[in-house]
Design a protein around this motif. Structure first.
Motif, mmCIF file in Angstrom:
data_model
loop_
_atom_site.group_PDB
_atom_site.id
_atom_site.type_symbol
_atom_site.label_atom_id
_atom_site.label_comp_id
_atom_site.label_asym_id
_atom_site.label_seq_id
_atom_site.Cartn_x
_atom_site.Cartn_y
_atom_site.Cartn_z
ATOM 1 N N TYR A 203 0.838 -1.220 0.000
ATOM 2 C CA TYR A 203 0.000 0.000 0.000
ATOM 3 C C TYR A 203 0.866 1.260 0.000
ATOM 4 C CZ TYR A 203 -3.818 -3.119 1.111
ATOM 5 O OH TYR A 203 -4.730 -4.138 1.048
ATOM 6 N N TYR A 204 0.441 2.237 -0.804
ATOM 7 C CA TYR A 204 1.093 3.549 -0.805
ATOM 8 C C TYR A 204 0.519 4.394 0.320
ATOM 9 C CZ TYR A 204 2.997 2.633 -5.445
ATOM 10 O OH TYR A 204 3.683 2.098 -6.501
ATOM 11 N N ALA A 205 1.355 5.277 0.854
ATOM 12 C CA ALA A 205 0.882 6.195 1.897
ATOM 13 C C ALA A 205 -0.314 7.011 1.394
ATOM 14 C CB ALA A 205 2.013 7.123 2.325
ATOM 15 N N PRO B 86 4.332 -6.427 -4.176
ATOM 16 C CA PRO B 86 3.403 -6.350 -5.310
ATOM 17 C C PRO B 86 2.017 -5.908 -4.832
ATOM 18 C CG PRO B 86 4.529 -8.482 -5.249
ATOM 19 C CD PRO B 86 4.817 -7.803 -3.947
ATOM 20 N N TYR B 87 1.255 -5.352 -5.739
ATOM 21 C CA TYR B 87 -0.118 -4.949 -5.392
ATOM 22 C C TYR B 87 -0.968 -4.983 -6.652
ATOM 23 C CZ TYR B 87 1.428 -0.514 -7.342
ATOM 24 O OH TYR B 87 1.915 0.445 -8.191
ATOM 25 N N THR B 88 -2.261 -4.897 -6.469
ATOM 26 C CA THR B 88 -3.149 -4.911 -7.644
ATOM 27 C C THR B 88 -3.498 -3.472 -8.020
ATOM 28 O OG1 THR B 88 -5.273 -4.901 -6.524
ATOM 29 C CG2 THR B 88 -4.204 -7.052 -6.807
ATOM 30 N N TRP C 108 -2.199 -7.805 -11.091
ATOM 31 C CA TRP C 108 -1.036 -7.506 -10.253
ATOM 32 C C TRP C 108 0.023 -6.680 -10.950
ATOM 33 C CZ3 TRP C 108 -0.821 -8.534 -5.168
ATOM 34 C CH2 TRP C 108 -1.826 -9.373 -4.661
ATOM 35 N N ARG C 109 0.631 -5.810 -10.175
ATOM 36 C CA ARG C 109 1.868 -5.150 -10.568
ATOM 37 C C ARG C 109 3.001 -5.742 -9.738
ATOM 38 N NH1 ARG C 109 3.687 0.209 -11.872
ATOM 39 N NH2 ARG C 109 4.642 -1.205 -13.372
ATOM 40 N N PRO C 110 4.137 -6.041 -10.363
ATOM 41 C CA PRO C 110 5.290 -6.476 -9.567
ATOM 42 C C PRO C 110 5.730 -5.341 -8.630
ATOM 43 C CG PRO C 110 5.933 -6.008 -11.839
ATOM 44 C CD PRO C 110 4.445 -5.889 -11.788
ATOM 45 N N ALA C 111 6.399 -5.712 -7.536
ATOM 46 C CA ALA C 111 6.893 -4.685 -6.597
ATOM 47 C C ALA C 111 7.877 -3.765 -7.317
ATOM 48 C CB ALA C 111 7.589 -5.367 -5.421
ATOM 49 N N HIS C 112 7.895 -2.498 -6.908
ATOM 50 C CA HIS C 112 8.797 -1.551 -7.587
ATOM 51 C C HIS C 112 8.987 -0.286 -6.747
ATOM 52 C CE1 HIS C 112 4.614 -0.883 -8.869
ATOM 53 N NE2 HIS C 112 4.896 0.389 -8.637
ATOM 54 N N TYR C 113 10.108 0.362 -7.013
ATOM 55 C CA TYR C 113 10.314 1.733 -6.538
ATOM 56 C C TYR C 113 10.023 2.644 -7.715
ATOM 57 C CZ TYR C 113 13.123 -0.321 -2.745
ATOM 58 O OH TYR C 113 13.562 -1.048 -1.655
ATOM 59 N N HIS C 114 9.275 3.716 -7.479
ATOM 60 C CA HIS C 114 9.068 4.745 -8.510
ATOM 61 C C HIS C 114 10.118 5.838 -8.335
ATOM 62 C CE1 HIS C 114 4.984 3.796 -10.044
ATOM 63 N NE2 HIS C 114 4.750 3.340 -8.820
ATOM 64 N N PHE C 115 10.624 6.334 -9.442
ATOM 65 C CA PHE C 115 11.572 7.450 -9.402
ATOM 66 C C PHE C 115 11.228 8.504 -10.440
ATOM 67 C CE2 PHE C 115 14.416 4.708 -7.041
ATOM 68 C CZ PHE C 115 15.238 5.570 -6.346
ATOM 69 N N THR D 256 10.562 6.809 -13.982
ATOM 70 C CA THR D 256 10.824 5.390 -14.206
ATOM 71 C C THR D 256 10.536 4.568 -12.953
ATOM 72 O OG1 THR D 256 12.380 3.888 -15.265
ATOM 73 C CG2 THR D 256 13.321 5.449 -13.684
ATOM 74 N N GLU D 257 10.838 3.282 -13.016
ATOM 75 C CA GLU D 257 10.586 2.372 -11.904
ATOM 76 C C GLU D 257 11.736 1.375 -11.842
ATOM 77 O OE1 GLU D 257 6.132 1.222 -11.701
ATOM 78 O OE2 GLU D 257 6.628 1.196 -13.807
ATOM 79 N N ILE D 258 12.018 0.852 -10.659
ATOM 80 C CA ILE D 258 13.007 -0.221 -10.514
ATOM 81 C C ILE D 258 12.282 -1.455 -9.984
ATOM 82 C CG2 ILE D 258 15.154 -0.951 -9.409
ATOM 83 C CD1 ILE D 258 15.824 2.020 -9.037
#
Ligand code: BEZ
Ligand code: FE
Length: 292
Positions: A154-156, A188-190, A209-216, A228-230
């Motif tokens: 979950y995102y803040a 990961p999250y939907t 589902w989206r795979p887990a990632h960091y957004h930048f 982008t995302e990692i």
């Protein structure tokens, strides 16, 4: 246009924009129509099916507001967002990926080496790297803007249980163009499933589902910013992202922590290094770090 038929209606609609003053808009509209009409002719769309499409779009409008855009989500899951990203990629720059709906521009500014973990559960990671130009020179004026989910996915910005600014930050790079902070591994999250796009996924048995990632978002004065995302090579979902955001160079291994060349507030369990490359905006002055 007195006798419109299945055959001539496409040309008639195209011709209705012949006098459009903006050439690009005219092209976009006139080239779109044959694809749309050919699709309808090919599948022999029925009245009921078209009504369902209209209702889908109507519901997408109804659930959208200042904070939520179901049409953007539709674009993501249809691969349109990624296709537009890919065809507009900046050659030489780090490959981009989707922004997503959970970005907020007001993330706290944190110093080099800061700790975002605080009381979050999950594996702790040192996330670090250097921002460079295409010649490999470090960009001292660069900054990163990062946001991620917690270890529950979950995102803040979507979870009232989290502090509003949890697991997101802005950081100015140091004199060597480096960023560094400790955080946790995201999960990961939907995609949001409570609207018409979610209903479409359910009806069609599609994996949300989206795979887990960091957004930048990475920026430097005079350079083209990248969004982008990692992703992580330990995550099986990298091969089935619901929004098609994964690109091979963005999938990384999370390493064991070896020696860290600088001080961090927290000693992390893992380490992930990711360097970014930015391309100069045409005509902009150079803004590189002094050699070290
Ligand atoms: C995200 O990564 O936050 C996201 C992107 C596209 C659709 C939904 C979520
Ligand atoms: Fe995301």
């Amino acid at each position: 246009m007195r006798d419109i038929t299945i055959q001539n209606i496409t040309q008639a609609v195209q011709g209705s924009w012949d006098k459009a003053p903006d050439e690009r808009l005219k092209t976009l509209l006139q080239r779109f129509v044959p694809y749309l009409h050919d699709y309808i002719r090919e599948v022999k769309l029925t009245h009921d099916e078209w009504l369902t499409c209209i209702q889908f779009l109507w519901k997408a409008g109804q659930i959208s507001d200042d904070r939520r855009n179901e049409f953007a989500l539709l674009s993501d899951v249809m691969g349109v967002t990624s296709l537009v990203d890919l065809i507009n990629a900046t050659p030489g720059a780090t490959v981009g990926s989707v922004l997503g709906p959970f970005y907020a521009d007001d993330s706290p500014q944190v110093p080099f080496g800061a700790d975002l973990v605080k009381d979050n559960a999950g594996k702790t990671v040192l996330l670090t790297g250097t921002v460079r130009d295409v010649e490999g020179r470090a960009l001292s004026g660069a900054s990163v803007d990062m946001w991620q989910t917690d270890a529950e996915g979950y995102y803040a910005t979507q979870d009232p249980e989290q502090a509003d600014d949890n697991l997101r930050c802005k950081q100015a790079c140091d004199a060597q163009g480096r960023y560094a902070f400790t955080t946790v591994l995201p999960a990961p999250y939907t995609i949001p499933m409570d609207g018409p796009v979610g209903a479409l996924f359910t009806t069609t048995d599609r994996a949300p589902w989206r795979p887990a990632h960091y957004h930048f978002i990475v920026r430097a004065p005079g350079y083209i910013p990248i969004v982008t995302e990692i992703f992580f090579d330990h995550d099986a979902l990298v091969d089935s992202d619901a929004v098609f955001g994964v690109r091979a160079p963005l999938v990384r291994h999370v390493d064991e922590v070896a020696e860290v060349a600088f001080a961090t507030v927290r000693k992390p369990e893992r380490r992930l290094d990711y360097d970014f490359t930015l391309v100069r905006a045409t005509g902009a002055p150079l803004a590189v770090a002094a050699p070290v």
